[in-house]
Structures are given as structure tokens and as C-alpha cells.
Motif scaffolding. Structure first.
Motif: not given
Ligand code: AMP
Ligand code: ZN
Length: 117
Positions: A19-30
Motif C-alpha cells: 500500500q504505497k504512501v508516497m514515491e520519488t525517484d529514489n525512495f518508496f514509502a508504504f
């Protein structure tokens, strides 16, 4: 570089659902699959590193800024009155998944959780 046996590399690549919360080119939050509090988030670098010490300085700085964004969002959306940032490094410190990750745990007044206090 992806570690082919690493569950967090698989999550980043979408090979394991999360369940993705936020994403950038270098990071992933779930969301953590076994939340210690409602809304417990994990932040991982997309590249496979084992501990904090393996993360290059510049990326580490970027990671802290990403975490600040996640945490301020959490407060803005009233998902917590505060938050804890926790990182387990190596086995004796409780690191079960060998892909560096930071726990962002929302806290509420009177939630009764005791970490360091
Ligand atoms: P640690 O003990 O710091 O290594 O924490 C690993 C965390 O990863 C635990 O809180 C687990 O609940 C979480 N976790 C393990 N597998 C998954 C998964 N597939 N999706 C989301 N969270 C997971
Ligand atoms: Zn990995």
C-alpha cells in the motif's frame, strides 16, 4: 542494484503488492504489513542497501528530507499528534529485513505505546 531475494526490492519493483504512501525517484514509502500503530509507514531507498551505514551521504540527506515530508503530511492529515522515527540496524538491533528501512510510526495522545519513554 536489486537483491533478487529481497522482499523490499520486490515491493519497490511492484513484484510484491504494497500500500504505497508516497514515491520519488529514489525512495518508496508504504504501509507496514504488521503495523505497531494505525498508519505505520516504512520508508526505503529504491536501491538495495543493508543498513544506514551503506547509504551514501547525499542519498541519506535526501532520505531525511523525504521522511520529513512523510511526517509533516501525517500531521497535516491528522493521522497522528506526533510520530516516532525508528531504524533497526543489523540483527541484534531487530533488523528482520536486510534492506535499509525507516519506520515512521504515528502517535496519538494517550495511545499507551512505550518505546524509549
Ligand atoms: P525490521 O524489524 O525493522 O526489519 O522491520 C521490518 C518490517 O517490515 C516489519 O515491521 C514488518 O511488519 C514489515 N514487513 C515485512 N514484510 C512486509 C511486506 N511484504 N509489506 C509490508 N511490510 C512488511
Ligand atoms: Zn532490497
Amino acid at each position: 542494484m536489486e537483491d533478487e531475494n529481497c522482499i523490499f526490492c520486490k515491493i519497490v519493483k511492484g513484484k510484491i503488492k504494497s500500500q504505497k504512501v508516497m514515491e520519488t525517484d529514489n525512495f518508496f514509502a508504504f504501509l507496514d504489513a504488521n503495523p505497531r500503530a494505525e498508519g505505520h509507514i516504512l520508508v526505503v531507498p529504491k536501491r538495495h542497501f543493508v543498513t544506514l551505514l551503506d547509504i551514501p551521504d547525499k542519498l541519506g540527506e535526501e532520505m531525511l528530507n523525504f521522511i520529513k515530508k512523510i511526517a509533516s503530511d501525517l500531521l497535516d492529515k491528522k493521522k497522528g499528534d506526533g510520530f516516532n522515527i525508528i531504524m533497526n540496524n543489523l540483527e541484534c538491533a531487530g533488523q528482520a529485513v536486510k534492506h535499509a528501512h525507516i519506520h515512521v510510526v504515528p502517535r496519538k495522545e494517550g495511545d499507551g505505546m512505550h518505546l524509549f519513554v
